[in-house]
Scaffold this active site. Structure first.
Site, PDB file in Angstrom:
ATOM      1  CG  ASP A  28      -2.003   1.022   1.173  1.00  0.00           C
ATOM      2  OD1 ASP A  28      -2.381   1.432   0.042  1.00  0.00           O
ATOM      3  OD2 ASP A  28      -2.497   1.428   2.232  1.00  0.00           O
ATOM      4  CG  HIS A  45       0.641   2.267  -9.524  1.00  0.00           C
ATOM      5  ND1 HIS A  45       0.234   1.787  -8.298  1.00  0.00           N
ATOM      6  CD2 HIS A  45      -0.347   3.109  -9.943  1.00  0.00           C
ATOM      7  CE1 HIS A  45      -0.941   2.312  -7.984  1.00  0.00           C
ATOM      8  NE2 HIS A  45      -1.307   3.119  -8.963  1.00  0.00           N
ATOM      9  CG  LEU A 139       9.348 -17.311  -2.672  1.00  0.00           C
ATOM     10  CD1 LEU A 139       9.117 -17.326  -1.167  1.00  0.00           C
ATOM     11  CD2 LEU A 139       9.817 -15.925  -3.128  1.00  0.00           C
TER      12      LEU A 139
END
Length: 251
Positions: A28, A45, A139
């Site tokens: 955020d 962004h 991962l």
């Protein structure tokens, strides 16, 4: 719930991280990061995507086994169209340029959310990326796209209702395990730690079923400024938490 402490305990190797550690992150603050610098929101962004790359790399180095990133919520479609278009272009670029690197580093990529609501070419790229990395043993990276926690639960309940209506399931047999297994996100283990950046302290319809006993950490830093060192600090803070899962105090 606490904010990230000013102290920065060091985690030097993946051995310091608990086995099968799942970290979920609400990324955020991109827009506010850009606005504070007099930049268009799209630049926030862009640098947010760069931060995501760094955190994915750091998670693998620290021994985190599952990393789930909230990339685009089902509510984000309410944003201005130019901003949405830019976010979709960033996503295309990530799927076209970064998947090969993820594959080389044995990262397994999965996407949760309603991909039918995404542009068709992006849905195709997602399928190709998942297929390419499916056998990887490093991962486990999950990206939530066009995702909402309530919609996830509704879809699971609808699936159970269909089983009951078809006579394949006794309603009395429905329990937490069967509800969890019916969710579209069923393959995702419950997060151990949820991190949200930008100082906001809410879960914003993210992994509502899975967060029941997740430890939460709310960080003041905007997402584009979040780094591998911040992830280390968050994991160090998490290591001091006393997780009781509703039981008695252990110390």
């Amino acid at each position: 719930m606490s904010t990230l402490l000013a102290r920065q305990p060091q985690i030097t190797t993946g051995d310091d991280v608990a086995a099968a550690l799942h970290v979920a992150i609400i990324m955020d603050g991109n827009g506010r990061w850009a606005q504070k610098r007099g930049l268009p929101r799209t630049m926030g962004h862009y640098y947010g995507a760069e931060a995501a790359r760094k955190v994915v790399r750091a998670a693998g180095e620290l021994g985190v086994t599952h990393l789930t990133l909230f990339g685009f919520s089902s509510e984000n479609w309410r944003r201005p169209k130019p901003e949405i278009d830019y976010l979709m272009s960033l996503l295309r670029g990530y799927l076209r340029k970064d998947v090969a690197s993820l594959h080389e580093n044995r990262v397994r990529l999965k996407v949760i959310g309603d991909r039918a609501g995404l542009p068709a070419d992006i849905a195709t790229l997602i399928g190709e990326a998942e297929a390419l990395t499916a056998a990887n043993d490093g991962l486990n990276l999950t990206i939530a796209l066009n995702y909402g926690g309530r919609a996830d639960i509704v879809a699971g309940v609808r699936q159970l209702a269909q089983e009951v209506a078809a006579g394949r399931l006794d309603p009395a047999m429905i329990d937490e395990a069967s509800v969890g297994a019916a969710l579209p996100s069923a393959a995702l283990p419950d997060p151990d730690l949820l991190i949200r950046t930008s100082g906001e302290q809410r879960v914003s319809n993210f992994l509502l079923w899975q967060l029941a006993y997740t430890e939460m950490l709310f960080v003041e830093r905007y997402w584009p400024d979040f780094s591998g060192e911040d992830l280390k600090a968050a994991l160090a803070e998490f290591s001091h938490r006393d997780r009781r899962f509703g039981g008695a105090v252990s110390r």
